[in-house]
Design a protein around this motif. Structure first.
Motif, PDB file in Angstrom:
ATOM      1  N   LEU A  81       8.571  11.721  -4.996  1.00 51.34           N
ATOM      2  CA  LEU A  81       8.797  10.307  -4.742  1.00 51.34           C
ATOM      3  C   LEU A  81       8.231   9.428  -5.854  1.00 51.34           C
ATOM      4  CD1 LEU A  81       8.003  10.391  -0.941  1.00 51.34           C
ATOM      5  CD2 LEU A  81      10.250  10.277  -2.016  1.00 51.34           C
ATOM      6  N   ALA A  82       7.937  10.030  -6.987  1.00 48.43           N
ATOM      7  CA  ALA A  82       7.337   9.302  -8.107  1.00 48.43           C
ATOM      8  C   ALA A  82       8.402   8.689  -9.009  1.00 48.43           C
ATOM      9  CB  ALA A  82       6.412  10.219  -8.895  1.00 48.43           C
ATOM     10  N   SER A  83       9.203   7.807  -8.432  1.00 46.78           N
ATOM     11  CA  SER A  83      10.164   7.023  -9.212  1.00 46.78           C
ATOM     12  C   SER A  83      10.379   5.708  -8.480  1.00 46.78           C
ATOM     13  CB  SER A  83      11.493   7.766  -9.371  1.00 46.78           C
ATOM     14  OG  SER A  83      12.215   7.771  -8.154  1.00 46.78           O
ATOM     15  N   LEU A  84      10.726   4.690  -9.224  1.00 42.77           N
ATOM     16  CA  LEU A  84      10.939   3.391  -8.594  1.00 42.77           C
ATOM     17  C   LEU A  84      12.107   3.411  -7.610  1.00 42.77           C
ATOM     18  CD1 LEU A  84      10.150   0.994 -11.563  1.00 42.77           C
ATOM     19  CD2 LEU A  84       8.663   1.728  -9.685  1.00 42.77           C
ATOM     20  N   PRO A  85      13.231   4.085  -7.920  1.00 41.65           N
ATOM     21  CA  PRO A  85      14.305   4.149  -6.921  1.00 41.65           C
ATOM     22  C   PRO A  85      13.874   4.847  -5.628  1.00 41.65           C
ATOM     23  CG  PRO A  85      15.175   4.701  -9.078  1.00 41.65           C
ATOM     24  CD  PRO A  85      13.684   4.635  -9.215  1.00 41.65           C
ATOM     25  N   ALA A 120       1.651  11.118  -9.296  1.00 44.04           N
ATOM     26  CA  ALA A 120       1.591  12.578  -9.336  1.00 44.04           C
ATOM     27  C   ALA A 120       2.478  13.079 -10.466  1.00 44.04           C
ATOM     28  CB  ALA A 120       2.084  13.152  -7.995  1.00 44.04           C
ATOM     29  N   ARG A 121       1.991  14.047 -11.176  1.00 46.14           N
ATOM     30  CA  ARG A 121       2.784  14.607 -12.286  1.00 46.14           C
ATOM     31  C   ARG A 121       3.905  15.454 -11.730  1.00 46.14           C
ATOM     32  NH1 ARG A 121      -0.021  12.882 -16.687  1.00 46.14           N
ATOM     33  NH2 ARG A 121      -2.218  13.032 -16.507  1.00 46.14           N
ATOM     34  N   ARG A 122       5.015  15.429 -12.435  1.00 42.71           N
ATOM     35  CA  ARG A 122       6.187  16.195 -11.996  1.00 42.71           C
ATOM     36  C   ARG A 122       6.000  17.655 -12.302  1.00 42.71           C
ATOM     37  NH1 ARG A 122      10.936  12.523 -11.517  1.00 42.71           N
ATOM     38  NH2 ARG A 122      10.040  10.519 -11.784  1.00 42.71           N
ATOM     39  N   LEU A 179       6.782  -3.371  -6.812  1.00 45.08           N
ATOM     40  CA  LEU A 179       5.785  -3.986  -7.704  1.00 45.08           C
ATOM     41  C   LEU A 179       4.449  -3.263  -7.608  1.00 45.08           C
ATOM     42  CD1 LEU A 179       6.608  -7.769  -7.153  1.00 45.08           C
ATOM     43  CD2 LEU A 179       7.018  -6.415  -9.229  1.00 45.08           C
ATOM     44  N   ALA A 180       4.047  -2.899  -6.401  1.00 45.46           N
ATOM     45  CA  ALA A 180       2.792  -2.165  -6.224  1.00 45.46           C
ATOM     46  C   ALA A 180       2.880  -0.775  -6.864  1.00 45.46           C
ATOM     47  CB  ALA A 180       2.456  -2.046  -4.746  1.00 45.46           C
ATOM     48  N   ALA A 181       4.050  -0.150  -6.779  1.00 43.97           N
ATOM     49  CA  ALA A 181       4.236   1.157  -7.434  1.00 43.97           C
ATOM     50  C   ALA A 181       4.090   1.024  -8.946  1.00 43.97           C
ATOM     51  CB  ALA A 181       5.600   1.741  -7.071  1.00 43.97           C
ATOM     52  N   LEU A 182       4.593  -0.055  -9.490  1.00 41.30           N
ATOM     53  CA  LEU A 182       4.441  -0.286 -10.931  1.00 41.30           C
ATOM     54  C   LEU A 182       2.972  -0.404 -11.325  1.00 41.30           C
ATOM     55  CD1 LEU A 182       7.367  -2.773 -11.631  1.00 41.30           C
ATOM     56  CD2 LEU A 182       7.091  -0.477 -12.592  1.00 41.30           C
ATOM     57  N   VAL A 183       2.182  -1.020 -10.471  1.00 42.35           N
ATOM     58  CA  VAL A 183       0.753  -1.189 -10.748  1.00 42.35           C
ATOM     59  C   VAL A 183       0.044   0.160 -10.815  1.00 42.35           C
ATOM     60  CG1 VAL A 183      -1.416  -2.106  -9.785  1.00 42.35           C
ATOM     61  CG2 VAL A 183       0.647  -3.522  -9.812  1.00 42.35           C
ATOM     62  N   THR A 184       0.461   1.100  -9.981  1.00 45.25           N
ATOM     63  CA  THR A 184      -0.212   2.412  -9.935  1.00 45.25           C
ATOM     64  C   THR A 184       0.485   3.472 -10.771  1.00 45.25           C
ATOM     65  OG1 THR A 184       1.010   3.109  -7.958  1.00 45.25           O
ATOM     66  CG2 THR A 184      -1.097   1.964  -7.609  1.00 45.25           C
ATOM     67  N   ARG A 185       1.417   3.084 -11.585  1.00 49.78           N
ATOM     68  CA  ARG A 185       2.240   4.052 -12.322  1.00 49.78           C
ATOM     69  C   ARG A 185       1.417   5.071 -13.103  1.00 49.78           C
ATOM     70  NH1 ARG A 185       7.920   2.466 -14.524  1.00 49.78           N
ATOM     71  NH2 ARG A 185       8.794   4.527 -14.324  1.00 49.78           N
ATOM     72  N   ARG A 186       0.320   4.683 -13.668  1.00 52.93           N
ATOM     73  CA  ARG A 186      -0.476   5.627 -14.468  1.00 52.93           C
ATOM     74  C   ARG A 186      -1.150   6.714 -13.624  1.00 52.93           C
ATOM     75  NH1 ARG A 186      -5.654   2.771 -16.942  1.00 52.93           N
ATOM     76  NH2 ARG A 186      -4.484   3.470 -18.722  1.00 52.93           N
ATOM     77  N   ALA A 214       0.838  -1.208   0.000  1.00 53.49           N
ATOM     78  CA  ALA A 214       0.000   0.000   0.000  1.00 53.49           C
ATOM     79  C   ALA A 214       0.869   1.254   0.000  1.00 53.49           C
ATOM     80  CB  ALA A 214      -0.940   0.001   1.197  1.00 53.49           C
ATOM     81  N   LEU A 215       1.923   1.236   0.791  1.00 52.36           N
ATOM     82  CA  LEU A 215       2.844   2.374   0.811  1.00 52.36           C
ATOM     83  C   LEU A 215       3.485   2.562  -0.560  1.00 52.36           C
ATOM     84  CD1 LEU A 215       4.314   4.540   2.551  1.00 52.36           C
ATOM     85  CD2 LEU A 215       6.102   2.827   2.896  1.00 52.36           C
ATOM     86  N   GLY A 216       3.966   1.483  -1.151  1.00 53.44           N
ATOM     87  CA  GLY A 216       4.605   1.568  -2.465  1.00 53.44           C
ATOM     88  C   GLY A 216       3.648   2.016  -3.556  1.00 53.44           C
ATOM     89  N   ALA A 217       2.415   1.557  -3.475  1.00 57.11           N
ATOM     90  CA  ALA A 217       1.431   1.926  -4.488  1.00 57.11           C
ATOM     91  C   ALA A 217       1.038   3.397  -4.393  1.00 57.11           C
ATOM     92  CB  ALA A 217       0.188   1.049  -4.343  1.00 57.11           C
ATOM     93  N   LEU A 218       0.945   3.922  -3.177  1.00 54.62           N
ATOM     94  CA  LEU A 218       0.382   5.258  -2.986  1.00 54.62           C
ATOM     95  C   LEU A 218       1.405   6.361  -2.758  1.00 54.62           C
ATOM     96  CD1 LEU A 218      -2.713   4.143  -0.931  1.00 54.62           C
ATOM     97  CD2 LEU A 218      -2.631   4.889  -3.321  1.00 54.62           C
ATOM     98  N   LEU A 219       2.616   6.010  -2.402  1.00 47.95           N
ATOM     99  CA  LEU A 219       3.647   7.026  -2.190  1.00 47.95           C
ATOM    100  C   LEU A 219       3.888   7.875  -3.447  1.00 47.95           C
ATOM    101  CD1 LEU A 219       5.552   7.964   0.088  1.00 47.95           C
ATOM    102  CD2 LEU A 219       7.249   6.398  -0.853  1.00 47.95           C
ATOM    103  N   PRO A 220       4.073   7.269  -4.616  1.00 46.56           N
ATOM    104  CA  PRO A 220       4.280   8.106  -5.799  1.00 46.56           C
ATOM    105  C   PRO A 220       3.009   8.816  -6.263  1.00 46.56           C
ATOM    106  CG  PRO A 220       4.427   5.778  -6.372  1.00 46.56           C
ATOM    107  CD  PRO A 220       4.281   5.854  -4.892  1.00 46.56           C
TER     108      PRO A 220
END
Length: 172
Positions: free
Chosen positions: A116-120, A170-172, A160-167, A104-110
């Protein structure tokens, strides 16, 4: 399965019972941020509350006292043992659970923050959070095994969760 419910059922019940309060908290937070002129009050409020509500029950489970104290600092040794020596169902629960701890943190942080909108960035925050939890397990002597493999799996789950929510990031 009965043993798992006996051990963790109260966490599940508390987490599900907290959903209405989390929805109300997100609504009130978004309203407050909107009045303050925040550029994305609903998005950030939902992400903040969702990350907290989706992560807290897992942390509660991890910090519940257990019966086996130990430290494993060699990467992939614990994972190999779990997959090789545990019954398949137990290994699946162990690995799957560790992947979900910070999902949940990984999915929603970016979604929450363009910085924080990057995989690293997600990996760094997740690795730091997971390391802190493992250090707490060890330092509080909770009868749990503190393992570098848990950190690796928790971090992988967040990424992996961040990848799911990538679309929706937040816009840079």
């Amino acid at each position: 399965m009965e043993q798992a419910w006996h051990t963790w059922g109260y966490v599940v019940i508390a987490a599900v019972s907290a959903v209405p309060a989390a929805v109300l908290a997100a609504f009130l937070l978004a309203r407050r941020r909107g009045r303050a002129g925040h550029p994305a009050p609903w998005r950030t409020a939902a992400a903040d509350v969702g990350a907290l509500a989706g992560t807290a029950p897992w942390i509660w489970m991890i910090l519940t006292p257990g019966t086996a104290q130990g430290v494993n600092l060699v990467p992939l040794v614990d994972l190999a043992r779990q997959v090789g020596q545990m019954p398949p169902g137990a290994a699946f629960v162990q690995v799957g659970g560790n992947l979900l701890v910070l999902a949940a943190l990984g999915a929603l942080l970016p979604v929450r923050s363009a910085r924080l909108a990057s995989l690293p960035a997600v990996a760094g925050v997740a690795a730091a959070a997971s390391s802190a939890v493992e250090l707490l397990q060890y330092g509080l002597r909770l009868g749990r095994v503190s393992s570098v493999d848990d950190v690796l799996l928790n971090t992988a789950g967040a990424v992996l969760a961040a990848l799911v929510t990538r679309r929706w990031w937040a816009r840079r």
